[in-house]
Design an enzyme around this catalytic site. Sequence first.
Site, PDB file in Angstrom:
ATOM      1  CE  LYS A  41      -4.175   1.942   1.851  1.00  0.00           C
ATOM      2  NZ  LYS A  41      -4.602   2.394   0.550  1.00  0.00           N
ATOM      3  N   GLY A  46       6.379   1.243   5.761  1.00  0.00           N
ATOM      4  CA  GLY A  46       7.302   0.311   5.121  1.00  0.00           C
ATOM      5  C   GLY A  46       7.394   0.518   3.621  1.00  0.00           C
ATOM      6  CB  CYS A  47       4.808   0.868   1.031  1.00  0.00           C
ATOM      7  SG  CYS A  47       4.067  -0.764   1.290  1.00  0.00           S
ATOM      8  CB  THR A  48       6.970   5.598   2.719  1.00  0.00           C
ATOM      9  OG1 THR A  48       5.568   5.794   2.497  1.00  0.00           O
ATOM     10  CG2 THR A  48       7.705   6.908   2.528  1.00  0.00           C
ATOM     11  CB  ALA A  51       8.710   3.939  -2.615  1.00  0.00           C
TER      12      ALA A  51
END
Length: 156
Positions: A41, A46-48, A51
Amino acid sequence: MSIRLEPGDTAPDFTLTDDTGAPVSLADFHGRKVILYAYPKAMTPGCTTQACDFTESLDRLQGEGYDVVGVSPDSPASLAKFRERDHLTIRLLSDPDKAMLTAYGAFGEKKNYGKVVQGVIRSTFVVDEAGKIANAWYNVKATGHVAKLRRDLGLD
Protein backbone atom coordinates in the site's frame (compact mmCIF):
# COMPACT_ATOMS: atom_id res chain seq x y z
CA MET A 1 -0.19 -21.37 -1.51
CA SER A 2 0.33 -19.19 -4.56
CA ILE A 3 2.74 -19.98 -7.35
CA ARG A 4 6.38 -19.04 -6.96
CA LEU A 5 8.43 -17.92 -9.94
CA GLU A 6 11.94 -19.30 -10.28
CA PRO A 7 14.97 -18.13 -12.28
CA GLY A 8 14.55 -19.18 -15.90
CA ASP A 9 10.74 -18.94 -15.87
CA THR A 10 9.14 -16.70 -18.47
CA ALA A 11 7.95 -13.56 -16.71
CA PRO A 12 4.16 -13.28 -16.98
CA ASP A 13 3.17 -10.51 -19.35
CA PHE A 14 1.03 -7.64 -18.10
CA THR A 15 -0.37 -4.28 -19.07
CA LEU A 16 -1.10 -1.96 -16.16
CA THR A 17 -1.72 1.75 -15.72
CA ASP A 18 1.01 3.92 -14.23
CA ASP A 19 0.63 6.87 -11.88
CA THR A 20 0.18 9.24 -14.86
CA GLY A 21 -2.62 7.13 -16.38
CA ALA A 22 -0.40 5.70 -19.16
CA PRO A 23 -0.48 1.99 -19.99
CA VAL A 24 2.73 0.07 -19.28
CA SER A 25 3.44 -3.49 -20.45
CA LEU A 26 6.26 -5.87 -19.66
CA ALA A 27 6.99 -5.84 -23.40
CA ASP A 28 7.91 -2.13 -23.07
CA PHE A 29 11.08 -3.26 -21.26
CA HIS A 30 12.18 -5.86 -23.83
CA GLY A 31 15.94 -5.60 -24.29
CA ARG A 32 16.46 -4.08 -20.82
CA LYS A 33 16.58 -5.55 -17.36
CA VAL A 34 13.73 -4.54 -15.09
CA ILE A 35 13.31 -4.79 -11.35
CA LEU A 36 9.64 -5.28 -10.52
CA TYR A 37 8.77 -4.96 -6.88
CA ALA A 38 5.39 -5.64 -5.31
CA TYR A 39 4.33 -3.70 -2.23
CA PRO A 40 1.06 -3.65 -0.28
CA LYS A 41 0.00 0.00 0.00
CA ALA A 42 1.28 3.41 -1.02
CA MET A 43 2.02 5.96 1.67
CA THR A 44 2.41 3.42 4.49
CA PRO A 45 5.66 3.48 6.48
CA GLY A 46 7.30 0.31 5.12
CA CYS A 47 6.24 0.93 1.54
CA THR A 48 7.47 4.52 1.74
CA THR A 49 10.85 3.37 3.05
CA GLN A 50 11.19 0.86 0.23
CA ALA A 51 10.08 3.29 -2.50
CA CYS A 52 12.47 5.98 -1.20
CA ASP A 53 15.34 3.45 -1.09
CA PHE A 54 14.66 2.47 -4.73
CA THR A 55 14.48 6.16 -5.70
CA GLU A 56 17.82 6.84 -3.98
CA SER A 57 19.40 3.89 -5.83
CA LEU A 58 17.75 4.57 -9.20
CA ASP A 59 20.70 6.32 -10.87
CA ARG A 60 23.05 3.47 -9.94
CA LEU A 61 20.56 0.79 -11.00
CA GLN A 62 19.81 2.52 -14.31
CA GLY A 63 23.54 2.95 -14.89
CA GLU A 64 23.84 -0.83 -14.65
CA GLY A 65 20.97 -1.30 -17.14
CA TYR A 66 18.04 -1.82 -14.75
CA ASP A 67 14.69 -0.08 -14.85
CA VAL A 68 12.73 -0.07 -11.58
CA VAL A 69 8.96 -0.44 -11.35
CA GLY A 70 6.82 -0.68 -8.20
CA VAL A 71 3.44 -2.45 -8.38
CA SER A 72 0.58 -2.24 -5.86
CA PRO A 73 -3.22 -2.49 -5.89
CA ASP A 74 -3.49 1.28 -5.32
CA SER A 75 -5.29 3.48 -7.85
CA PRO A 76 -3.24 5.59 -10.27
CA ALA A 77 -4.43 8.71 -8.39
CA SER A 78 -3.13 7.32 -5.07
CA LEU A 79 0.16 6.43 -6.74
CA ALA A 80 0.47 9.96 -8.14
CA LYS A 81 -0.01 11.39 -4.64
CA PHE A 82 2.59 8.94 -3.31
CA ARG A 83 5.09 9.96 -6.01
CA GLU A 84 4.53 13.66 -5.35
CA ARG A 85 4.51 13.45 -1.56
CA ASP A 86 7.75 11.49 -1.35
CA HIS A 87 9.50 12.87 -4.46
CA LEU A 88 9.71 9.40 -6.02
CA THR A 89 11.41 9.00 -9.39
CA ILE A 90 10.63 5.31 -9.87
CA ARG A 91 7.69 4.25 -12.00
CA LEU A 92 4.61 3.09 -10.10
CA LEU A 93 1.97 0.78 -11.56
CA SER A 94 -1.60 0.11 -10.45
CA ASP A 95 -2.89 -3.47 -10.31
CA PRO A 96 -6.33 -3.06 -8.68
CA ASP A 97 -7.52 -6.50 -9.83
CA LYS A 98 -4.28 -8.06 -8.52
CA ALA A 99 -3.95 -10.09 -11.74
CA MET A 100 -0.27 -9.29 -12.28
CA LEU A 101 0.50 -9.67 -8.57
CA THR A 102 -1.21 -13.07 -8.56
CA ALA A 103 0.57 -14.22 -11.73
CA TYR A 104 3.92 -13.38 -10.10
CA GLY A 105 2.99 -15.13 -6.84
CA ALA A 106 2.99 -11.79 -5.02
CA PHE A 107 -0.63 -11.98 -3.88
CA GLY A 108 -2.02 -14.70 -1.67
CA GLU A 109 -1.92 -16.02 1.86
CA LYS A 110 0.50 -14.35 4.21
CA LYS A 111 0.87 -13.80 7.91
CA ASN A 112 0.04 -10.36 9.24
CA TYR A 113 0.50 -9.87 12.97
CA GLY A 114 0.23 -13.63 13.47
CA LYS A 115 -2.98 -14.06 11.47
CA VAL A 116 -3.22 -15.66 8.03
CA VAL A 117 -4.73 -13.16 5.58
CA GLN A 118 -4.96 -12.61 1.82
CA GLY A 119 -2.79 -9.76 0.64
CA VAL A 120 0.19 -8.51 -1.29
CA ILE A 121 3.34 -10.48 -0.49
CA ARG A 122 6.21 -7.99 -0.55
CA SER A 123 8.34 -9.42 -3.37
CA THR A 124 10.97 -8.39 -5.89
CA PHE A 125 11.67 -9.82 -9.34
CA VAL A 126 14.48 -9.18 -11.77
CA VAL A 127 13.41 -9.79 -15.36
CA ASP A 128 16.24 -10.09 -17.88
CA GLU A 129 16.45 -8.58 -21.35
CA ALA A 130 14.70 -11.62 -22.89
CA GLY A 131 11.75 -11.53 -20.48
CA LYS A 132 12.92 -14.36 -18.22
CA ILE A 133 12.98 -14.27 -14.43
CA ALA A 134 16.60 -13.80 -13.36
CA ASN A 135 15.84 -13.52 -9.62
CA ALA A 136 12.74 -13.77 -7.44
CA TRP A 137 12.59 -12.88 -3.76
CA TYR A 138 9.41 -13.35 -1.70
CA ASN A 139 8.50 -12.05 1.77
CA VAL A 140 11.24 -9.43 1.70
CA LYS A 141 11.63 -6.81 4.41
CA ALA A 142 10.96 -3.20 3.41
CA THR A 143 13.91 -1.83 5.35
CA GLY A 144 17.30 -2.79 3.95
CA HIS A 145 15.94 -4.75 0.99
CA VAL A 146 17.29 -2.42 -1.71
CA ALA A 147 20.80 -2.55 -0.22
CA LYS A 148 20.60 -6.36 -0.11
CA LEU A 149 19.30 -6.43 -3.69
CA ARG A 150 22.22 -4.31 -4.87
CA ARG A 151 24.67 -6.67 -3.11
CA ASP A 152 22.93 -9.74 -4.58
CA LEU A 153 23.18 -8.20 -8.05
CA GLY A 154 26.90 -7.46 -7.53
CA LEU A 155 26.41 -3.69 -7.64
CA ASP A 156 28.00 -2.92 -4.25
